[in-house]
Scaffold this active site. Sequence first.
Site, PDB file in Angstrom:
ATOM      1  N   ARG A 105       0.832  -1.219   0.000  1.00 51.21           N
ATOM      2  CA  ARG A 105       0.000   0.000   0.000  1.00 51.21           C
ATOM      3  C   ARG A 105       0.863   1.264   0.000  1.00 51.21           C
ATOM      4  NH1 ARG A 105      -5.404  -1.583   3.471  1.00 51.21           N
ATOM      5  NH2 ARG A 105      -6.215  -2.827   1.760  1.00 51.21           N
ATOM      6  N   LYS A 120     -19.153 -15.246  -1.191  1.00 58.54           N
ATOM      7  CA  LYS A 120     -20.585 -14.963  -1.240  1.00 58.54           C
ATOM      8  C   LYS A 120     -21.056 -14.267  -2.512  1.00 58.54           C
ATOM      9  CE  LYS A 120     -20.782 -12.953   2.859  1.00 58.54           C
ATOM     10  NZ  LYS A 120     -21.434 -12.167   3.868  1.00 58.54           N
ATOM     11  N   GLY A 128      -9.674  -7.878  -2.334  1.00 61.80           N
ATOM     12  CA  GLY A 128      -8.545  -8.019  -1.418  1.00 61.80           C
ATOM     13  C   GLY A 128      -7.938  -9.409  -1.442  1.00 61.80           C
ATOM     14  N   GLY A 175     -13.727  -3.285  -1.671  1.00 61.42           N
ATOM     15  CA  GLY A 175     -15.099  -2.792  -1.699  1.00 61.42           C
ATOM     16  C   GLY A 175     -15.284  -1.674  -2.714  1.00 61.42           C
TER      17      GLY A 175
HETATM   18  P1  ADP Z   1     -12.137 -10.764  -2.620  1.00 64.35           P
HETATM   19  O1  ADP Z   1     -11.603 -10.297  -1.286  1.00 64.35           O
HETATM   20  O2  ADP Z   1     -11.043 -11.057  -3.590  1.00 64.35           O
HETATM   21  O3  ADP Z   1     -13.209  -9.868  -3.157  1.00 64.35           O
HETATM   22  P2  ADP Z   1     -14.055 -12.461  -1.380  1.00 64.35           P
HETATM   23  O4  ADP Z   1     -13.920 -11.619  -0.168  1.00 64.35           O
HETATM   24  O5  ADP Z   1     -15.321 -12.406  -2.131  1.00 64.35           O
HETATM   25  O6  ADP Z   1     -12.833 -12.166  -2.380  1.00 64.35           O
HETATM   26  O7  ADP Z   1     -13.831 -13.991  -1.012  1.00 64.35           O
HETATM   27  C1  ADP Z   1     -12.632 -14.446  -0.465  1.00 64.35           C
HETATM   28  C2  ADP Z   1     -12.893 -15.650   0.389  1.00 64.35           C
HETATM   29  O8  ADP Z   1     -13.670 -16.616  -0.290  1.00 64.35           O
HETATM   30  C3  ADP Z   1     -11.611 -16.351   0.788  1.00 64.35           C
HETATM   31  O9  ADP Z   1     -11.428 -16.221   2.177  1.00 64.35           O
HETATM   32  C4  ADP Z   1     -11.849 -17.797   0.390  1.00 64.35           C
HETATM   33  O10 ADP Z   1     -11.403 -18.727   1.346  1.00 64.35           O
HETATM   34  C5  ADP Z   1     -13.348 -17.843   0.260  1.00 64.35           C
HETATM   35  N1  ADP Z   1     -13.790 -18.956  -0.595  1.00 64.35           N
HETATM   36  C6  ADP Z   1     -13.471 -19.211  -1.868  1.00 64.35           C
HETATM   37  N2  ADP Z   1     -14.020 -20.351  -2.283  1.00 64.35           N
HETATM   38  C7  ADP Z   1     -14.739 -20.851  -1.245  1.00 64.35           C
HETATM   39  C8  ADP Z   1     -15.525 -22.017  -1.038  1.00 64.35           C
HETATM   40  N3  ADP Z   1     -15.696 -22.900  -2.019  1.00 64.35           N
HETATM   41  N4  ADP Z   1     -16.091 -22.185   0.157  1.00 64.35           N
HETATM   42  C9  ADP Z   1     -15.913 -21.289   1.142  1.00 64.35           C
HETATM   43  N5  ADP Z   1     -15.189 -20.167   1.016  1.00 64.35           N
HETATM   44  C10 ADP Z   1     -14.586 -19.952  -0.162  1.00 64.35           C
HETATM   45 MG    MG Z   2     -12.665 -10.000   0.559  1.00 57.84          MG
END
Ligand code: ADP
Ligand code: MG
Length: 397
Positions: free
Chosen positions: A39, A200, A353, A376
Amino acid sequence: MAEKLTIRDVDVGGKRVFVRVDFNVPIDEGTGEITDVSRIQAVLPTIEYLIGQGARIILASHLGRPQGKVEESMRLAVVSRRLSQILDKHVAATRDCTGAEVEEAVATLKNGDVLLLENLRFYPGEEKNDPTFAESLARLADIYVDDAFGTAHRSHASIVGVAKLLPAVAGLLLEKELRNLGGLLKNPAHPFAALLGGAKVSDKVAMVENIMGKVDCLLIGGGMAATFLQVLKYEVGLSLVEKDLLDTAARLIAQAKEKNIRLLLPVDVVVADEIKAGTKVDVVSVEDIPPDMRIADIGPQTIKIFEEELLRCKTIFWNGPMGVYEIPRFAEGTQAIVRLLAGSQAKTIIGGGSTAEAVAGMGLSEKMTFVSTGGGASLRFLSGETLPGVAVLLDKA
Ligand code: ADP
Ligand code: MG
């Protein structure tokens, strides 16, 4: 939205320039040292440009969640020490972000000097966008620069309040974020793929709906695939299904069909009886997910199909890991995608992230066209929302 003026468009020489940065770095609780400087690295172009122009630079950031009061463990002095090393130049740190001591420190700045203010969130007025607090910050400077994309979706005093009181322009990182993410919405080279994963669906619905009109294919992995698979009547066992989003998922599936968007879901998955290392694991077709297991990663067949699809594309936006990449046994899908994108000729834009962390963890961030620094904020931006921290900046004529 109109393009925004940047630090290149205004005369900053000899001026006091307030730069809102995101120095919310991870700190080791034991040693108190910074564990990842990315960062800080991300805003160096802006800081170095301003030094080169002979501006008097006042950096301001938040760190952690001190809830409007002083938290000794969240002081920014640790950042000023590291920044001094990186810049090979003394960066003074104040023990406050407003008041007489700070005003004196600013008054002694010479052209090209850099000062780092104390954690903005030590004051409740920061997150409340309190006008008096904003005024006390604005009084320090002649020009406002926003280079903190990660917080541009928040209407805080240092992001919106101060910007309204001074000529306000974008820093070079913010400009790069808007250009790269904006390019996805404006004129992406086709075929354009969005590859989505993560935990999610709910976090991402607004973004998916907004890019539906632009993408040629939509690839869905990660935990969110379970909700889509459930709509298509597959047994998903103990996988996390967002029941209140089944209708939304069904609507997205229908929309994809209607708009001729290729929607790819996993055909096989790595399943586990628990999401932790060393438990029972299997690789199965999505037709055969055992009722007592849950999806933890995409399977080898799916990796192949996703790879083939992505290799045809000229623009790839990726948000959300393909599996629970924090656990090595469930990281293969995510790692395969990172390697593929790193070697791809396509424009590769990474948001989120965790996704950025997975890419950085493999040392391949430099191989991507752009890795967004805003989790976000990037989702909000791609949802078509106008970010308050961006809206407040001056438009290009
Ligand atoms: P980002 O931060 O890149 O936007 P998210 O916050 O949406 O991504 O999701 C990240 C999380 O999703 C990680 O902690 C990962 O472990 C979880 N994840 C990915 N695939 C699965 C799964 N099949 N079941 C449960 N959690 C998952
Ligand atoms: Mg995230």
